[in-house]
Design an enzyme around this catalytic site. Structure first.
Site, PDB file in Angstrom:
ATOM      1  N   CYS A  62     -21.469  37.436  -3.429  1.00  0.00           N
ATOM      2  CA  CYS A  62     -21.969  38.412  -2.476  1.00  0.00           C
ATOM      3  C   CYS A  62     -20.806  39.073  -1.757  1.00  0.00           C
ATOM      4  CB  CYS A  62     -22.887  37.730  -1.453  1.00  0.00           C
ATOM      5  SG  CYS A  62     -24.250  36.800  -2.194  1.00  0.00           S
ATOM      6  N   ARG A 117     -26.172  40.836  -1.082  1.00  0.00           N
ATOM      7  CA  ARG A 117     -26.448  39.712  -1.965  1.00  0.00           C
ATOM      8  C   ARG A 117     -26.533  40.116  -3.428  1.00  0.00           C
ATOM      9  NH1 ARG A 117     -31.836  35.861  -2.596  1.00  0.00           N
ATOM     10  NH2 ARG A 117     -30.771  34.125  -3.612  1.00  0.00           N
ATOM     11  N   GLU A 125     -20.030  30.110  -4.582  1.00  0.00           N
ATOM     12  CA  GLU A 125     -20.931  29.078  -5.085  1.00  0.00           C
ATOM     13  C   GLU A 125     -20.397  27.702  -4.671  1.00  0.00           C
ATOM     14  OE1 GLU A 125     -23.637  29.968  -6.508  1.00  0.00           O
ATOM     15  OE2 GLU A 125     -23.240  31.964  -7.340  1.00  0.00           O
TER      16      GLU A 125
END
Length: 658
Positions: free
Chosen positions: A2, A50, A77
């Site tokens: 993002c 996002r 992540e």
């Protein structure tokens, strides 16, 4: 994956802060085209774009804890979030989503700033604690994800890209001329500085807290350089050769498996070299369908390595896709990519990386790459060359007095013809035995002697490698006394050169809204490899020895023994031909001359000599062209530029095949 942006003020935000945060957010829409989020209170505005990868339905950001006093925006992540989640749930925390983002807020509730030590992944996040009126910015250990910040009065701005900070309208866009010699030399600005005055990078493995108007930055993780990591040290001191190889393979397999976490399609970038081939082969063993691979080559056959990628794709049973590009594709994309990069582009390979990312986005949302292996395992040819020069230089200095060495360097070596002269000029015969000369200036894009000719005096700042905390020489000298030359070289490169390569990987892939993951840079694998004995990385002229041993029986011997090709781009050939005039139109026009940064007469000579083949000046031309495009885009505020067309150039040949 993002984009994040925001602003925080201890004294309280001015009216319209929500509009400011929205501008900052939306200028990086390419990083997250799926959704947009915004949170504002009296002191903080957090904005988020996002790209949905995990928990597609309920992973919206900013995301809060149960009572709303902790809010986070997150880029990246957390691959082990499932394990951390189970621990937190046992401690009484209650989740509303399946997102790894929510693990960050609960981990902060439980462990405070130390929560970052629990995370395994790539991440840049901003966490706002409303009770303490405290902002926490965190960047992952190796710097896979970018994060910038700046202070404007009592307000702190932050974002995934510099352009987000500039879009606030609160920050002047001013060139950091003092950093120019370092940029031209090493291709990057090391440490926390950028090419923009007042804009800072949060360094890899660092976190920043902003509380009661005070900024505090500290390092929370470092690359081990000895036996300080007890687990790794034990493995290395007592392990047999087989145990080194087995442990490395196990950690690499684990890293690849973790990076298959996704709720959307994923694939990989495949060049045909050992790094991407290793990732592809391991990945193919872990999924139940042919993996999608994406490769790029040039129409010019002398620079087309697609044959190697095809060989590997066939061997692992991949669903292979490739794109073939020419000079019009390259120069057509370049100006927009300067805008995406935020700073002058370091490497011509950024352009084909963008174009293969564009191809991949038609099929997948996530790709794995082989980035990071060269810096971790001494994969570049410069490492054995530096080692050889260092040893030979020791003997040479003992045998000959300095005056005689200067006569040889200044008078005899320039008389050597062709390749012999070029090789000798970059050897111990021509250089002092110092890391600045042998490690930095010897491999510079624009060497210091060339900078003296090409830059006007006001643009020269003397020693470019030791200006501040985080400089190349500061990192080189940081490992403890007794550390080997190779340890110092790799440590410095991972703190500087690798960070620039990761920036390239992030910005070029995110320009097409695709997430890239780097299994070689899992921190557990890095910690193990960093403290292995040198000869498991470099033995003689054999690079990445442990990787070659670990992949025996998995990759064909022809791949394992293949010398490193890099990613050659025919920029030198193009700028000797029809594009020489187009580059001259940029570098020699009135606007560039009046800027007062480069010496126009010297640049004109450089272009003429390069075109005639009297010198190989492509790297200097590349850096100066990108620098001027950057000035026009960001400092002049003119946005994305357009290069003058090359009249004789054929129509673009961008081709994609499957």
């Amino acid at each position: 994956m993002c984009g994040i942006a925001g602003l925080v003020s201890f004294d309280g935000l001015q009216p319209g802060a929500d509009a400011v945060a929205t501008r900052m957010r939306d200028v990086i829409t390419h990083r997250g085209p799926d959704e947009a989020g915004l949170y504002c209170d009296e002191h903080a505005a957090l904005a988020h774009r996002r790209l949905s990868i995990v928990d597609l339905s309920t992973g919206q950001q900013p995301l809060a804890n149960e009572d709303g006093h902790v809010r986070v925006i997150f880029n990246g992540e957390i691959y082990n979030h499932g394990d951390v989640r189970r621990e937190l749930e046992q401690l009484g925390h209650r989740y509303r989503t399946k997102s790894d983002t929510e693990t960050i807020v609960h981990a902060y509730e439980q462990w405070g700033d130390d929560a970052v030590h629990r995370f395994r992944g790539m991440f840049a996040f901003a966490l706002w604690d409303t009770r303490r009126r405290r902002l926490l910015l965190v960047r992952d250990r190796l710097g896979v994800k970018p994060l910038y910040w700046a202070m404007v009065g009592s307000t702190l701005l932050f974002g995934s890209e510099v352009k987000a900070l500039l879009a606030s309208g609160l920050l002047a866009s001013e060139a950091n001329i003092a950093a120019l010699p370092e940029l031209l030399s090493t291709r990057y600005v090391s440490g926390s500085e950028t090419m923009f005055v007042g804009v800072n990078k949060l360094l890899p493995g660092h976190l920043l807290s902003f509380e009661q108007g005070q900024v505090r930055v500290r390092q929370y993780w470092d690359i081990p350089t000895g036996s300080e990591n007890s687990e790794v040290g034990s493995q290395n001191s007592n392990g047999s050769p087989k145990s080194f190889v087995d442990r490395f393979r196990t950690l690499l397999e684990e890293s690849v498996r973790l990076r298959l976490m996704s709720d959307v399609p994923l694939g990989m970038f495949l060049s045909g070299g050992i790094d991407s081939s290793a990732i592809g082969a391991l990945m193919a063993r872990m999924v139940d369908r042919p993996i999608k691979t994406f490769s790029v080559g040039f129409k010019d056959r002398a620079f087309n390595e697609l044959g190697y990628a095809r060989e590997v794709a066939t061997a692992i049973g991949a669903d292979a896709h490739e794109v073939v590009i020419d000079d019009r594709d390259f120069f057509g994309a370049l100006p927009r990519l300067v805008w995406h990069e935020d700073e002058p582009i370091a490497h011509p390979s950024s352009v084909p990386l963008y174009l293969v990312s564009k191809l991949a986005r038609e099929h997948v949302t996530v790709v794995l790459t082989g980035e990071g292996s060269d810096e971790l395992l001494a994969g570049y040819g410069k490492y054995p060359r530096i080692a050889l020069n260092w040893r030979a230089g020791t003997i040479y200095q003992r045998m000959l007095p300095k005056a005689l060495r200067r006569v040889i360097a200044d008078q005899l070596l320039p008389m050597l013809p062709g390749r012999a002269g070029r090789v000798a000029g970059r050897s111990f015969l021509a250089m002092e035995r110092t890391p600045e000369a042998m490690f930095l200036d010897n491999f510079a894009a624009v060497r210091l002697s060339d900078q003296s000719a090409l830059l006007q005096s006001a643009s020269r700042a003397g020693q470019p490698w030791a200006r501040a905390y985080g400089s190349s020489m500061a990192w080189f000298n940081r490992p403890p006394e007794g550390s080997s030359l190779l340890t110092r070289l790799l440590y410095a490169d991972m703190k500087t050169y690798l960070v620039e390569l990761l920036m390239k990987q992030d910005q070029m892939s995110m320009a097409t809204s695709i997430e890239s993951r780097v299994p070689f840079l899992d921190h557990k694998l890095v910690e193990f490899a960093a403290t292995m004995p040198d000869d498991w990385k470099l033995r003689g002229w054999t690079t990445k020895r442990v990787l070659r041993e670990a992949m025996k029986g998995i990759l064909h011997d022809s791949i394992l023994s293949r010398p490193k090709m890099g990613f050659p781009v025919p920029f030198a050939r193009w700028t000797r031909g029809q594009w020489n005039g187009a580059v001259a139109d940029v570098l020699l026009d009135r606007r560039t001359r009046e800027r007062g940064v480069i010496d126009s007469a010297a640049v004109a000579t450089l272009l003429q000599d390069h075109r005639a083949g009297r010198t190989d000046g492509w790297d200097r031309i590349w850096m100066l062209l990108n620098l001027e495009l950057w000035f026009r885009t960001f400092i002049d505020g003119d946005g994305v530029q357009t290069l003058p067309a090359s009249p004789a150039a054929p129509h673009g040949a961008l081709q994609a095949t499957a």
